[in-house]
Design a protein around this motif. Structure first.
Motif, PDB file in Angstrom:
ATOM      1  N   ALA A  74      -6.322   0.797  -4.553  1.00 33.27           N
ATOM      2  CA  ALA A  74      -4.964   1.264  -4.599  1.00 33.27           C
ATOM      3  C   ALA A  74      -4.195   0.324  -3.666  1.00 33.27           C
ATOM      4  CB  ALA A  74      -4.868   2.554  -4.561  1.00 33.27           C
ATOM      5  N   TRP A  75      -2.635   0.269  -4.272  1.00 35.14           N
ATOM      6  CA  TRP A  75      -1.567  -0.270  -3.573  1.00 35.14           C
ATOM      7  C   TRP A  75      -0.322   0.584  -3.479  1.00 35.14           C
ATOM      8  CZ3 TRP A  75      -1.028  -4.668  -1.055  1.00 35.14           C
ATOM      9  CH2 TRP A  75       0.030  -4.826  -0.969  1.00 35.14           C
ATOM     10  N   CYS A  76       0.094   0.659  -2.350  1.00 35.57           N
ATOM     11  CA  CYS A  76       1.563   1.119  -2.269  1.00 35.57           C
ATOM     12  C   CYS A  76       2.682   0.107  -2.467  1.00 35.57           C
ATOM     13  CB  CYS A  76       1.480   2.027  -0.963  1.00 35.57           C
ATOM     14  SG  CYS A  76       3.040   2.730  -0.706  1.00 35.57           S
ATOM     15  N   TYR A  77       3.421   0.230  -3.293  1.00 37.15           N
ATOM     16  CA  TYR A  77       4.474  -0.769  -3.277  1.00 37.15           C
ATOM     17  C   TYR A  77       5.491  -0.817  -2.246  1.00 37.15           C
ATOM     18  CZ  TYR A  77       3.291  -2.037  -8.175  1.00 37.15           C
ATOM     19  OH  TYR A  77       2.495  -2.489  -9.554  1.00 37.15           O
ATOM     20  N   VAL A  78       5.563   0.513  -1.831  1.00 34.47           N
ATOM     21  CA  VAL A  78       6.712   0.805  -0.552  1.00 34.47           C
ATOM     22  C   VAL A  78       6.314   0.025   0.679  1.00 34.47           C
ATOM     23  CG1 VAL A  78       8.075   2.615   0.681  1.00 34.47           C
ATOM     24  CG2 VAL A  78       7.536   2.760  -2.009  1.00 34.47           C
ATOM     25  N   ASP A  79       4.862   0.477   1.098  1.00 32.37           N
ATOM     26  CA  ASP A  79       4.543   0.175   2.221  1.00 32.37           C
ATOM     27  C   ASP A  79       3.876  -1.163   2.315  1.00 32.37           C
ATOM     28  OD1 ASP A  79       5.012   2.543   3.838  1.00 32.37           O
ATOM     29  OD2 ASP A  79       3.571   3.465   2.513  1.00 32.37           O
ATOM     30  N   GLU A  80       3.694  -1.819   1.034  1.00 31.55           N
ATOM     31  CA  GLU A  80       2.944  -2.951   0.777  1.00 31.55           C
ATOM     32  C   GLU A  80       1.756  -3.096   1.471  1.00 31.55           C
ATOM     33  OE1 GLU A  80       6.127  -6.003   1.676  1.00 31.55           O
ATOM     34  OE2 GLU A  80       6.657  -5.958  -0.386  1.00 31.55           O
ATOM     35  N   THR A  81       0.796  -2.098   1.170  1.00 27.50           N
ATOM     36  CA  THR A  81      -0.414  -2.087   1.834  1.00 27.50           C
ATOM     37  C   THR A  81      -1.673  -1.656   0.931  1.00 27.50           C
ATOM     38  OG1 THR A  81      -1.670  -1.213   3.706  1.00 27.50           O
ATOM     39  CG2 THR A  81      -0.329   0.159   2.719  1.00 27.50           C
ATOM     40  N   GLU A  82      -2.700  -2.127   0.788  1.00 22.83           N
ATOM     41  CA  GLU A  82      -3.867  -1.818   0.036  1.00 22.83           C
ATOM     42  C   GLU A  82      -4.277  -0.350   0.840  1.00 22.83           C
ATOM     43  OE1 GLU A  82      -6.381  -4.935  -1.143  1.00 22.83           O
ATOM     44  OE2 GLU A  82      -7.948  -3.480  -1.748  1.00 22.83           O
ATOM     45  N   LEU A  83      -4.903   0.350  -0.298  1.00 21.45           N
ATOM     46  CA  LEU A  83      -5.402   1.727   0.184  1.00 21.45           C
ATOM     47  C   LEU A  83      -6.576   2.157  -0.689  1.00 21.45           C
ATOM     48  CD1 LEU A  83      -2.179   3.645  -0.488  1.00 21.45           C
ATOM     49  CD2 LEU A  83      -3.025   3.100   1.706  1.00 21.45           C
ATOM     50  N   PRO A  84      -7.343   2.911  -0.041  1.00 23.35           N
ATOM     51  CA  PRO A  84      -8.561   3.372  -0.867  1.00 23.35           C
ATOM     52  C   PRO A  84      -8.056   4.452  -1.901  1.00 23.35           C
ATOM     53  CG  PRO A  84      -8.680   4.329   1.410  1.00 23.35           C
ATOM     54  CD  PRO A  84      -7.592   3.685   1.178  1.00 23.35           C
ATOM     55  N   VAL A  85      -8.591   4.424  -3.255  1.00 25.97           N
ATOM     56  CA  VAL A  85      -8.180   5.257  -4.405  1.00 25.97           C
ATOM     57  C   VAL A  85      -8.189   6.668  -3.838  1.00 25.97           C
ATOM     58  CG1 VAL A  85      -8.283   5.742  -6.752  1.00 25.97           C
ATOM     59  CG2 VAL A  85      -8.916   3.665  -6.137  1.00 25.97           C
ATOM     60  N   PRO A  86      -7.327   7.413  -3.865  1.00 22.80           N
ATOM     61  CA  PRO A  86      -7.324   8.702  -3.896  1.00 22.80           C
ATOM     62  C   PRO A  86      -8.415   9.501  -4.584  1.00 22.80           C
ATOM     63  CG  PRO A  86      -5.285   8.248  -4.101  1.00 22.80           C
ATOM     64  CD  PRO A  86      -5.974   6.989  -4.559  1.00 22.80           C
ATOM     65  N   PRO A  87      -9.226  10.316  -3.902  1.00 25.30           N
ATOM     66  CA  PRO A  87     -10.126  10.953  -4.446  1.00 25.30           C
ATOM     67  C   PRO A  87     -10.047  11.558  -5.948  1.00 25.30           C
ATOM     68  CG  PRO A  87     -10.323  11.606  -2.242  1.00 25.30           C
ATOM     69  CD  PRO A  87      -9.016  10.897  -2.240  1.00 25.30           C
ATOM     70  N   GLN A  88      -8.877  12.310  -5.864  1.00 26.64           N
ATOM     71  CA  GLN A  88      -8.411  12.933  -7.191  1.00 26.64           C
ATOM     72  C   GLN A  88      -8.535  12.017  -8.333  1.00 26.64           C
ATOM     73  OE1 GLN A  88      -6.692  12.579  -4.286  1.00 26.64           O
ATOM     74  NE2 GLN A  88      -4.860  13.772  -4.640  1.00 26.64           N
ATOM     75  N   ALA A  89      -8.064  10.468  -8.093  1.00 26.87           N
ATOM     76  CA  ALA A  89      -7.703   9.782  -9.045  1.00 26.87           C
ATOM     77  C   ALA A  89      -9.142   8.812  -9.646  1.00 26.87           C
ATOM     78  CB  ALA A  89      -6.455   8.814  -8.671  1.00 26.87           C
ATOM     79  N   VAL A  90     -10.001   8.906  -8.652  1.00 24.60           N
ATOM     80  CA  VAL A  90     -11.241   8.126  -9.002  1.00 24.60           C
ATOM     81  C   VAL A  90     -11.819   8.393 -10.436  1.00 24.60           C
ATOM     82  CG1 VAL A  90     -13.677   7.675  -8.342  1.00 24.60           C
ATOM     83  CG2 VAL A  90     -11.654   7.804  -6.452  1.00 24.60           C
ATOM     84  N   GLN A  91     -11.815   9.734 -10.835  1.00 23.56           N
ATOM     85  CA  GLN A  91     -12.195  10.164 -12.199  1.00 23.56           C
ATOM     86  C   GLN A  91     -11.534   9.533 -13.430  1.00 23.56           C
ATOM     87  OE1 GLN A  91     -11.190  14.231 -13.158  1.00 23.56           O
ATOM     88  NE2 GLN A  91      -9.599  14.114 -11.550  1.00 23.56           N
ATOM     89  N   PHE A  92     -10.245   8.926 -12.960  1.00 28.33           N
ATOM     90  CA  PHE A  92      -9.404   8.247 -14.294  1.00 28.33           C
ATOM     91  C   PHE A  92      -9.844   6.918 -14.352  1.00 28.33           C
ATOM     92  CE2 PHE A  92      -6.505  11.900 -12.661  1.00 28.33           C
ATOM     93  CZ  PHE A  92      -6.946  12.701 -13.729  1.00 28.33           C
ATOM     94  N   LEU A  93     -10.387   6.162 -13.281  1.00 27.04           N
ATOM     95  CA  LEU A  93     -10.642   4.734 -13.388  1.00 27.04           C
ATOM     96  C   LEU A  93     -11.761   4.350 -14.378  1.00 27.04           C
ATOM     97  CD1 LEU A  93     -10.071   3.780  -9.562  1.00 27.04           C
ATOM     98  CD2 LEU A  93      -8.514   4.073 -11.565  1.00 27.04           C
ATOM     99  N   ARG A  94     -11.798   3.154 -14.679  1.00 23.43           N
ATOM    100  CA  ARG A  94     -12.609   2.619 -15.753  1.00 23.43           C
ATOM    101  C   ARG A  94     -14.259   2.251 -15.133  1.00 23.43           C
ATOM    102  NH1 ARG A  94      -9.560  -2.158 -18.447  1.00 23.43           N
ATOM    103  NH2 ARG A  94     -11.324  -2.061 -20.081  1.00 23.43           N
ATOM    104  N   ALA A  95     -15.297   2.612 -15.572  1.00 23.75           N
ATOM    105  CA  ALA A  95     -16.564   2.494 -15.202  1.00 23.75           C
ATOM    106  C   ALA A  95     -16.951   0.952 -15.049  1.00 23.75           C
ATOM    107  CB  ALA A  95     -17.648   3.263 -16.021  1.00 23.75           C
TER     108      ALA A  95
END
Ligand SMILES: [Zn+2]
Ligand SMILES: [Zn+2]
Ligand SMILES: [Zn+2]
Length: 95
Positions: A74-95
């Motif tokens: 994941a990426w934060c546009y405001v902080d311009e930093t890469e992040l791990p995907v928040p656990p609640q969002a992982v289910q929505f990503l593509r296999a």
């Protein structure tokens, strides 16, 4: 840098399977990015439309995740930093 936006998002499912604006215009994209605030799917900065970044400029929704198969970042546009995907969002990503 710590990103405080992660604790503020409540991820929702993607609204489309491809870039919302490119699908509407009939154009193509390179890679997809997924807005963790509203579920908007937009194309990356290597795509002609840059619709994910444009979505951030229009809405100030700070966090996106890659919507490419098997990618988990994941990426934060405001902080311009890469992040791990928040656990609640992982289910929505593509296999
Ligand atoms: Zn942030
Ligand atoms: Zn696009
Ligand atoms: Zn959004």
């Amino acid at each position: 840098m710590q990103c405080r936006h992660v604790s503020e998002v409540d991820p929702v499912p993607p609204r489309t399977r491809g870039c919302e604006e490119c699908l509407a215009a009939g154009s193509s994209w390179v890679q997809l990015r997924f807005c963790l605030t509203c579920g908007h799917v937009g194309c990356c900065d290597s795509s002609a439309g840059k619709h994910a970044t444009r979505h951030f400029r229009d809405t100030s929704h700070p966090l996106m995740a890659s919507y490419e198969p098997r990618e988990r970042w994941a990426w934060c546009y405001v902080d311009e930093t890469e992040l791990p995907v928040p656990p609640q969002a992982v289910q929505f990503l593509r296999a």
